[in-house]
Design a protein around this motif. Sequence first.
Motif, mmCIF file in Angstrom:
data_model
loop_
_atom_site.group_PDB
_atom_site.id
_atom_site.type_symbol
_atom_site.label_atom_id
_atom_site.label_comp_id
_atom_site.label_asym_id
_atom_site.label_seq_id
_atom_site.Cartn_x
_atom_site.Cartn_y
_atom_site.Cartn_z
ATOM 1 N N GLU A 38 -10.812 9.828 -55.746
ATOM 2 C CA GLU A 38 -11.318 9.402 -56.700
ATOM 3 C C GLU A 38 -12.940 9.919 -56.917
ATOM 4 O OE1 GLU A 38 -9.246 5.210 -58.143
ATOM 5 O OE2 GLU A 38 -10.190 5.391 -56.521
ATOM 6 N N SER A 64 -2.579 10.754 -59.178
ATOM 7 C CA SER A 64 -3.171 9.544 -58.566
ATOM 8 C C SER A 64 -3.743 10.006 -57.212
ATOM 9 C CB SER A 64 -2.379 8.240 -58.799
ATOM 10 O OG SER A 64 -1.279 8.253 -58.072
ATOM 11 N N GLY A 108 -11.536 5.728 -52.080
ATOM 12 C CA GLY A 108 -11.378 4.548 -52.983
ATOM 13 C C GLY A 108 -12.388 3.532 -53.107
ATOM 14 N N VAL A 142 -23.487 2.450 -67.436
ATOM 15 C CA VAL A 142 -23.532 1.528 -66.186
ATOM 16 C C VAL A 142 -23.161 2.634 -65.141
ATOM 17 C CG1 VAL A 142 -22.326 -0.202 -64.791
ATOM 18 C CG2 VAL A 142 -22.397 -0.313 -67.391
ATOM 19 N N MET A 172 -0.578 10.750 -65.345
ATOM 20 C CA MET A 172 -1.362 9.785 -64.608
ATOM 21 C C MET A 172 -0.819 9.536 -63.384
ATOM 22 S SD MET A 172 -2.666 6.916 -67.292
ATOM 23 C CE MET A 172 -0.987 6.045 -67.459
ATOM 24 N N PRO A 188 -13.684 1.989 -64.658
ATOM 25 C CA PRO A 188 -15.090 1.924 -64.315
ATOM 26 C C PRO A 188 -15.404 3.248 -63.924
ATOM 27 C CG PRO A 188 -14.077 0.075 -63.094
ATOM 28 C CD PRO A 188 -12.962 0.935 -64.025
ATOM 29 N N ASN A 189 -16.192 3.923 -64.649
ATOM 30 C CA ASN A 189 -16.838 5.262 -64.274
ATOM 31 C C ASN A 189 -15.770 6.375 -64.367
ATOM 32 O OD1 ASN A 189 -19.118 3.612 -62.563
ATOM 33 N ND2 ASN A 189 -19.876 5.051 -63.883
ATOM 34 N N VAL A 204 -5.030 -5.991 -61.146
ATOM 35 C CA VAL A 204 -5.788 -4.813 -61.189
ATOM 36 C C VAL A 204 -4.851 -3.577 -60.673
ATOM 37 C CG1 VAL A 204 -7.931 -5.741 -61.802
ATOM 38 C CG2 VAL A 204 -7.463 -5.278 -59.427
ATOM 39 N N ILE A 205 -5.450 -2.517 -61.204
ATOM 40 C CA ILE A 205 -4.477 -1.319 -60.304
ATOM 41 C C ILE A 205 -5.109 -0.975 -59.080
ATOM 42 C CG2 ILE A 205 -4.271 1.310 -60.655
ATOM 43 C CD1 ILE A 205 -3.569 0.921 -63.644
ATOM 44 N N ARG A 206 -6.451 -1.027 -59.342
ATOM 45 C CA ARG A 206 -7.278 -0.672 -57.963
ATOM 46 C C ARG A 206 -8.492 -1.815 -57.835
ATOM 47 N NH1 ARG A 206 -3.737 1.811 -56.658
ATOM 48 N NH2 ARG A 206 -3.429 3.812 -56.151
ATOM 49 N N PRO A 207 -8.939 -2.067 -56.634
ATOM 50 C CA PRO A 207 -9.942 -2.951 -56.622
ATOM 51 C C PRO A 207 -11.284 -2.604 -57.491
ATOM 52 C CG PRO A 207 -9.204 -2.458 -54.313
ATOM 53 C CD PRO A 207 -8.727 -1.568 -55.260
ATOM 54 N N VAL A 208 -11.533 -3.513 -58.018
ATOM 55 C CA VAL A 208 -12.826 -3.831 -59.135
ATOM 56 C C VAL A 208 -14.091 -4.498 -58.412
ATOM 57 C CG1 VAL A 208 -13.681 -4.064 -61.339
ATOM 58 C CG2 VAL A 208 -11.434 -3.349 -61.212
ATOM 59 N N ARG A 212 2.036 5.590 -58.523
ATOM 60 C CA ARG A 212 1.107 5.283 -57.701
ATOM 61 C C ARG A 212 0.254 4.118 -58.520
ATOM 62 N NH1 ARG A 212 -0.624 8.106 -53.369
ATOM 63 N NH2 ARG A 212 -2.134 6.566 -53.182
ATOM 64 N N LEU A 213 0.898 3.884 -59.747
ATOM 65 C CA LEU A 213 0.123 2.990 -60.842
ATOM 66 C C LEU A 213 0.615 1.695 -60.871
ATOM 67 C CD1 LEU A 213 0.286 5.593 -63.715
ATOM 68 C CD2 LEU A 213 -1.642 4.954 -62.197
ATOM 69 N N GLY A 237 -7.344 -0.520 -65.681
ATOM 70 C CA GLY A 237 -6.723 0.608 -66.106
ATOM 71 C C GLY A 237 -6.560 1.558 -65.089
ATOM 72 N N ALA A 238 -5.821 2.720 -65.692
ATOM 73 C CA ALA A 238 -5.439 3.810 -64.669
ATOM 74 C C ALA A 238 -6.508 4.653 -64.768
ATOM 75 C CB ALA A 238 -4.267 4.601 -65.323
ATOM 76 N N PRO A 239 -6.698 5.570 -63.672
ATOM 77 C CA PRO A 239 -7.947 6.416 -63.546
ATOM 78 C C PRO A 239 -7.870 7.512 -64.792
ATOM 79 C CG PRO A 239 -6.363 6.829 -62.026
ATOM 80 C CD PRO A 239 -5.811 5.719 -62.685
ATOM 81 N N LYS A 282 -19.626 -3.736 -55.451
ATOM 82 C CA LYS A 282 -20.665 -2.758 -55.193
ATOM 83 C C LYS A 282 -21.992 -3.136 -56.054
ATOM 84 C CE LYS A 282 -18.322 -0.089 -58.952
ATOM 85 N NZ LYS A 282 -17.755 0.936 -59.455
ATOM 86 N N ALA A 337 -9.807 4.224 -61.689
ATOM 87 C CA ALA A 337 -8.959 3.080 -61.700
ATOM 88 C C ALA A 337 -9.483 1.619 -61.536
ATOM 89 C CB ALA A 337 -7.913 3.142 -60.964
ATOM 90 N N GLY A 338 -9.159 0.737 -62.444
ATOM 91 C CA GLY A 338 -9.757 -0.725 -62.270
ATOM 92 C C GLY A 338 -8.676 -1.568 -62.750
#
Lengths: 110, 481
Positions: free
Chosen positions: A24, A20, B423, B413, A16, A54-55, B395-399, B21-22, A61-63, B402, A58-59
């Motif tokens: 994405e 990264s 990103g 979804v 992971m 999400p899809n 969160v790891i990345r913005p959620v 990167r996590l 959780g990890a990508p 959109k 990453a959110g």
Amino acid sequence: MGGRSVFLSVIIFVCMGCSSSKKEAYTVKPLADMTEEEQEGKVLFHKHCNSCHPNGTAGLGAPIVTTSVPGFLIQFQIRNGLGTMPAFSEEEISDEEVDKIVDYLKALIK
Amino acid sequence: MTGYCRTYFLLFLIFLTGCARLDPMGGGQINYDPAERQVDPSDVLVPEGFKVEVVARGLTFPTAVVENDEGQLFVTESGYAYGEVILPPKLYRVNTSGSTELIVEGTKNGPWTGITYHDGNFYVAEGGQMEGGKILRINANGAVDTLVSNLPSMGDHHTNGPAIKDNYIYFGQGTATNSAVVGPDNASFGWLYRKPEFHDIPCKDIVLKGINYTSKNPLTDAPDDKVTTGAYVPFGEATRKGQVIRGEIPCNGAIMRIPIDGGEPELVAWGLRNPYGMAFSSLGELFITENSYDVRGSRPVWGTGDVLWKIEDGTWYGWPDHNAGHEISHLKVPDKGAPKLLLEKYPNPPPQPVAKLGVHSSSNGMDISRNANFGFEGEVFIAQFGDMAPNVGKVIRPVGFKVVRVNPENGVVENFAINKGKGNGPATFLKTAGLERPVSVHFNEEGEALYIVDFGILTVSKEEGAKPREGTGVIWKITKE
């Protein structure tokens, strides 16, 4: 945690982390272009996994779609959890359903 | 340390130094000082064949749009934003040039969270941060009637909606707290200092397990002062096992309705944390979005996604012990353990949702496509305001940030309108000129155009909390080319 579990967890972490930096994915294949198993996997993914990934990106959780984690490690992680990710029992997601989720993720990563 | 543990630790260190990167960086707020907002439709990615336009810009905290019988567009400005910015809420007419004309200015009791139009009148959900929630009727001349007031809306979440069906106005009422226990986080919101007695009210009688939480007391100056608080009671009041909390209407965490000309609220559904978006399908089914738990306060809850529900009359939907039909007691908060369940008995087994949405996505205003030419007929379009990390959890990345569409048949979804570039996140974070914080969506009467209401810049930090920026809101319009 047994030795096998520790080893697999390390592999997942490394897979992971190292992947990264890939771009994405935001556009996913439409359902119609997928096999029946992949389509079922997509619905299961959205039921069980999409909130945190999400899809597939990453959110919380990890990508997933940008990683190089092999299918058997995804199966392992779903059953055993990792870090803050909870484990999912066979009552929650059957083995057959886990296989379909992995099929879908492989289709996304292609 | 065993050999395996040692190996694991060493490899983990290698991972951290080489590939890491996590790290949970939080949402679009860390080390981020937004520049002046730029707006460019070409920075928004939509499916092939769709066109993006800007309808209006420079709005202050816009929350919703609606059209009258002539197709004239109107927009509400909230009047309140997290960060304790309190202004008069407003209703504007939006001209085709993008200019606005004031129709009516409300009192400082926002946020005005939503609007609908019916038989010559506007109906507005007044969030009621200062005086309690209200449903307002505004006629074409700007005259305001209050159809219901004193809704329990002075906490974390407000009065939302509304939607009209069969001469009833349906609205949502959010909870006072994150997970039923008033705590120091509510002081951070600001309201605990104003309303120290305020707490959640159940819609029907409930029996508690007597779970209590000890926290710092922000209401005194003594640094070591601590208080113990239970569920559904004021800050500093403990509960006991078997204690009955009497249900009342109006209540928190509920969908309620009133007759079109006003009157006493009736219960439609409850056990919902913050029911924000609301729309009826062409079959008359009521769909709502629910903002789920945060990792904050005395009873933090980790890892719960927002939810799209189809509402069945009289049903309890699981708050404060469930998320999306499942108990939350297995969701361990890092370093804190899992939350204890609060209720001795559940009113009914909570139903399963239509779809689960991103954790902390803040899935808010919604509408349903009903025009085959636009496409995605029957699918639910949802504006995702975006996470407010780190104050709601990391969160790891913005959620979010959109617009997504949900197939209610299978819960899938899909992204519909997102920012271009690498990103995800608000446009100013990505250094582009696209979407910032979409707060609602609305199809026009013909269903051939989708409006996106973009609240504008709002950053969040542990030190300063929410910092919304006035004059940065935008209305976008998406049509088929």
